[in-house]
Design a protein around this motif. Sequence first.
Motif, mmCIF file in Angstrom:
data_model
loop_
_atom_site.group_PDB
_atom_site.id
_atom_site.type_symbol
_atom_site.label_atom_id
_atom_site.label_comp_id
_atom_site.label_asym_id
_atom_site.label_seq_id
_atom_site.Cartn_x
_atom_site.Cartn_y
_atom_site.Cartn_z
ATOM 1 N N GLN A 9 -9.917 -9.396 -3.351
ATOM 2 C CA GLN A 9 -11.092 -8.750 -3.957
ATOM 3 C C GLN A 9 -11.070 -8.894 -5.477
ATOM 4 O O GLN A 9 -10.015 -8.724 -6.082
ATOM 5 N N HIS A 15 -2.103 -8.082 -9.139
ATOM 6 C CA HIS A 15 -0.725 -7.696 -9.450
ATOM 7 C C HIS A 15 0.303 -8.481 -8.645
ATOM 8 O O HIS A 15 -0.059 -9.271 -7.759
ATOM 9 N N ASN A 18 -0.001 -8.447 -4.840
ATOM 10 C CA ASN A 18 -0.961 -9.413 -4.293
ATOM 11 C C ASN A 18 -0.317 -10.807 -4.229
ATOM 12 O O ASN A 18 -0.511 -11.552 -3.276
ATOM 13 N N LYS A 111 -8.990 5.483 0.997
ATOM 14 C CA LYS A 111 -9.972 5.251 -0.059
ATOM 15 C C LYS A 111 -11.107 6.279 -0.077
ATOM 16 O O LYS A 111 -11.811 6.392 -1.069
ATOM 17 N N GLY A 144 -0.852 -9.333 3.068
ATOM 18 C CA GLY A 144 0.206 -8.336 2.949
ATOM 19 C C GLY A 144 0.195 -7.398 4.154
ATOM 20 O O GLY A 144 -0.773 -7.349 4.918
ATOM 21 N N ASP A 146 -0.249 -4.305 4.411
ATOM 22 C CA ASP A 146 -1.274 -3.256 4.458
ATOM 23 C C ASP A 146 -2.496 -3.694 5.268
ATOM 24 O O ASP A 146 -3.327 -2.859 5.615
ATOM 25 N N ILE A 183 4.832 -4.523 -1.583
ATOM 26 C CA ILE A 183 5.415 -4.127 -2.863
ATOM 27 C C ILE A 183 4.854 -2.739 -3.193
ATOM 28 O O ILE A 183 3.655 -2.503 -3.086
ATOM 29 N N LYS A 192 1.759 1.935 -1.858
ATOM 30 C CA LYS A 192 1.756 0.507 -2.163
ATOM 31 C C LYS A 192 1.194 0.251 -3.559
ATOM 32 O O LYS A 192 0.358 1.015 -4.046
ATOM 33 N N MET A 193 1.682 -0.796 -4.205
ATOM 34 C CA MET A 193 1.112 -1.197 -5.498
ATOM 35 C C MET A 193 -0.344 -1.588 -5.242
ATOM 36 O O MET A 193 -0.641 -2.267 -4.261
ATOM 37 N N SER A 194 -1.246 -1.147 -6.131
ATOM 38 C CA SER A 194 -2.671 -1.364 -5.863
ATOM 39 C C SER A 194 -3.423 -1.676 -7.150
ATOM 40 O O SER A 194 -3.079 -1.173 -8.209
ATOM 41 N N LYS A 195 -4.464 -2.502 -7.016
ATOM 42 C CA LYS A 195 -5.284 -2.843 -8.192
ATOM 43 C C LYS A 195 -6.023 -1.626 -8.696
ATOM 44 O O LYS A 195 -6.240 -1.463 -9.889
ATOM 45 N N SER A 196 -6.448 -0.789 -7.743
ATOM 46 C CA SER A 196 -7.344 0.286 -8.144
ATOM 47 C C SER A 196 -6.620 1.593 -8.517
ATOM 48 O O SER A 196 -7.283 2.558 -8.870
#
Length: 328
Positions: A9, A15, A18, A111, A144, A146, A183, A192-196
């Motif tokens: 997305q 990151h 991803n 979300k 990943g 998720d 990650i 989890k590591m996330s963009k948002s």
Amino acid sequence: MKRVFSGVQPTGNIHIGNYLGALRQFVELQNDNECIYCIVDMHSITVPQQPQELRQHILDVAALYLAIGVDPKKATVFVQSDVPGHAELSWVLTCSAYTGELSRMTQFKDKSKGRESAPAGLFTYPVLMAADILLYDTHVVPVGNDQKQHIELCRDLAIRINNKYGETFVVPEGRFLKEGARIMALDEPTRKMSKSAENPLSRISLLDDESKIKKAIMKSTTDSEGEVRFDIENKPGISNLMNIYSSFSSLSIEDIQKKYQGCGYGDFKKDLVQVTAEALRPIREQYEEIRHSQELIDVLKEGAEKANDISEKTMLRVKERFGLGFGK
Ligand code: ATP
Ligand code: MG
């Protein structure tokens, strides 16, 4: 030859999660498979986006694909909304999906948490993702961990429709890596590591320079024991950092454990900064070269044409099976 499809997305801040979970696989698979890599912009509007920023983020992701080593001569790279088949097939699949199964999706729960009312698109997101995959008769989906639940749903939909309407879709499989598939956030290693995520120190972006990487790693949450030992349950912070170290180097988790026996977290973290910065430097340099080039635009135009050709054939088949249209 197998067909591979995946997407990211354009929600900014791509990151290392991803990269280590999904993008790295994109490069690995392109030599022996027919690969289709998408920038899934229609997924990104399931949460609010600024239109001008979104356009830039789309190009950012496209440039990152090329910067990490996706070769447009081998793989098709395009933007989801440039191919109408995604939305078209998504509707058809929506009519075969159940609200019960969609409400069990953990990403939707995560979300939409804390909101009185969530956009319907957030709820039907996994159906659009299933459409992305099934539209290209995909065999393999590198993603990943998720995304496991969403891949399962996609398979269920394909099987359900094949059983009811006759052989229509290829039933795809997810491809998950052993290390890197999940990650975790640096500030809160149980998420989890996330963009948002709001805290920028929760992640390392692929384009971060050494000083930013240093800040995030040195401030990352660990534990008070001070022993570099892999134990996801009891030491999620240091285990996550060891996972990152191993993914960016040729050392296994056991090698790392041995190497840092008797050392404190400080020394380990300093080395991890170096290992990560070295791995990301070439990506950043490539990115700078490509991001504002005409080549990038040409790749996306050509990619959309190729993707459209494939998707139109699938949609003809789907319409025929479902009895849609007047049958020209
Ligand atoms: P967002 O928070 O906007 O959903 P995201 O970080 O989850 O962003 P996506 O674009 O949804 O990123 O996912 C792109 C790919 O990266 C998917 O294959 C996904 O499984 C993978 N991925 C996302 N986060 C991680 C992570 N922390 N570790 C490993 N892989 C990940
Ligand atoms: Mg995501």
